[in-house]
Design a protein around this motif. Sequence first.
Motif, PDB file in Angstrom:
ATOM      1  N   LEU A  70      47.725  42.455  55.473  1.00  0.00           N
ATOM      2  CA  LEU A  70      46.843  43.140  54.543  1.00  0.00           C
ATOM      3  C   LEU A  70      47.055  43.471  53.004  1.00  0.00           C
ATOM      4  N   GLN A  71      48.194  43.655  53.017  1.00  0.00           N
ATOM      5  CA  GLN A  71      48.656  44.529  51.537  1.00  0.00           C
ATOM      6  C   GLN A  71      49.029  43.145  50.933  1.00  0.00           C
ATOM      7  N   GLN A  72      48.947  41.551  51.393  1.00  0.00           N
ATOM      8  CA  GLN A  72      49.156  40.600  50.833  1.00  0.00           C
ATOM      9  C   GLN A  72      48.035  39.944  50.458  1.00  0.00           C
ATOM     10  N   ASN A  73      47.065  40.577  51.242  1.00  0.00           N
ATOM     11  CA  ASN A  73      45.529  39.808  50.355  1.00  0.00           C
ATOM     12  C   ASN A  73      45.239  40.501  49.586  1.00  0.00           C
ATOM     13  N   LEU A  74      45.197  41.904  49.711  1.00  0.00           N
ATOM     14  CA  LEU A  74      44.855  43.106  48.371  1.00  0.00           C
ATOM     15  C   LEU A  74      45.855  42.244  47.286  1.00  0.00           C
ATOM     16  N   LEU A  75      46.796  42.304  47.515  1.00  0.00           N
ATOM     17  CA  LEU A  75      47.745  41.920  45.966  1.00  0.00           C
ATOM     18  C   LEU A  75      46.895  40.710  45.796  1.00  0.00           C
ATOM     19  N   GLU A  76      46.974  39.580  46.401  1.00  0.00           N
ATOM     20  CA  GLU A  76      45.790  38.164  46.076  1.00  0.00           C
ATOM     21  C   GLU A  76      44.289  38.490  44.980  1.00  0.00           C
ATOM     22  N   LEU A  77      44.215  39.801  45.641  1.00  0.00           N
ATOM     23  CA  LEU A  77      42.731  40.526  45.626  1.00  0.00           C
ATOM     24  C   LEU A  77      43.158  40.821  43.706  1.00  0.00           C
ATOM     25  N   ARG A  78      44.285  41.721  44.008  1.00  0.00           N
ATOM     26  CA  ARG A  78      44.170  42.004  42.813  1.00  0.00           C
ATOM     27  C   ARG A  78      44.933  41.113  41.961  1.00  0.00           C
ATOM     28  N   GLN A  79      45.793  40.379  41.675  1.00  0.00           N
ATOM     29  CA  GLN A  79      45.620  39.363  40.650  1.00  0.00           C
ATOM     30  C   GLN A  79      44.690  38.539  40.421  1.00  0.00           C
ATOM     31  N   ARG A  80      43.891  38.687  41.183  1.00  0.00           N
ATOM     32  CA  ARG A  80      42.769  37.408  41.526  1.00  0.00           C
ATOM     33  C   ARG A  80      41.783  37.955  39.845  1.00  0.00           C
ATOM     34  N   LEU A  81      41.373  39.168  39.840  1.00  0.00           N
ATOM     35  CA  LEU A  81      40.491  40.006  38.656  1.00  0.00           C
ATOM     36  C   LEU A  81      41.709  40.262  37.721  1.00  0.00           C
TER      37      LEU A  81
END
Length: 477
Positions: A47-58
């Motif tokens: 879950l945290q890894q997915n959040l990090l990837e979403l943050r980086q994409r934005l």
Amino acid sequence: MTVAFKQQSIDRLQESLVHVQRLIERQRQLEQQAARPEAGAADDAPLQQNLLELRQRLAQLHPADIAHILEALPLEDRLLAWDLTEGEREGAVLLEVSDAVRESLIEVMDPDELVAALVELDADELAELAPDLPRQVVYEAMGRLDEEERGQLQAVLSYEDDRVGALMDFELVKIRADVSCEVVLRYLRRFDELPRQTDKIFVIDDAGCLKGVLSVRKLLVSDPEAEVADVMATEVVSFQPDEAAVDAAQAFERYDLVSAPVVDRRGMLLGRLTVDAMVDVIREESDSEVLNLAGLKEEEDLFASVMDSVKNRWSWLAINLCTAFFASRVIGAFEHSIAQLVALAALMPIVAGIGGNSGNQTITMIVRALAMGQMQLGQAGRLWRKELGVSIINGMVWGSVIGVIAWLLYGSVSLGLVMLAAMTLNLMLAATMGVMIPTLMQKLGKDPALGSSVLITACTDSGGFLIFLGLATLFLL
């Protein structure tokens, strides 16, 4: 910008939107898994890894692209993406999103977060957001500005949103006329970077009055020893702060301007307008016309709540219901005629439909002409006569076509002639109302596009039924 490059930009934006949507969908699935009773601490890592990837994409996206993505997401997903947007970029994103979406984002931000988001904005950008912000937040943000910026913000806020003064940019380069081009070049080199959309330098006197402009292109090819007064342009397209922003936008389009000075009545240079602000004005005006033609009160968030959408749409639907009821009463008045000649029921929607389409064509052209300043109210009579001629020709041509079809279907020449006459008369009515409705709206000080599509359809439906059924009753029964 080439067509290929623009298409690539659109494709990349669409790809980013799809990617963000997939990451958010996956986030929801991971949250459901982590909420299960049997889930352990290890289930939190994906879950945290997915959040990090979403943050980086934005973080990789331009603020305008983030705004586009936020507008395309349902409210719950939008707020998740907004929480993951970098704080120092939130102000720039708020500038780019639509008014409806901006409102949904501001509602979930606390005052301190809002003030922090506004720190990176210039005075003119802060002024653009001010009407949508809590008053206390605006005061606090103003307190962080220096005295000059505070004065600029107050100047912009003193004008209505649709005035030139509300769109002024204060970042500009000013010089005097009695210096050489070499001095100007040395002065420009002292800047870390020039203000955006700097295609010209503004020449002023000691009192701050505008004397002319010096094009950057002209500066680069001029003799370094030549004085600015000898190479500057004195015929300048300028605007006053109380002029309509729409008029300024049309001037930008007409003269291919990139920037233009804003001066007061004494000629004092107050600021400038830039093409990016004018493009926004043109887009907003175009969006407003489309919404008004459809009878919508304001721009609507695609994912707004049901009740918000109902409030935005109900008023003209109520008007449409009344006009539709009136049209039904027109038909009801000829029930006896329809009962005697059933073909009338099959043919009368054709007369009304063609009239409505023709009326919408006329009204769209007139609304556009009024918006572009191409038509004055005194020209309405001349345009009406022209549209009347168009409608008579179209009525005769297409009325003859449908008249022949009616004759072949029902074996009645008289019915065909009635169709021809009804079609022509209804198109003439459509032309008349298509010119009258927007010009009357303009005279009353309303937007010419306001509900025009609804009103023209009501007139051509009721009028078409009355004309067709009335002629049929007189000549066929």
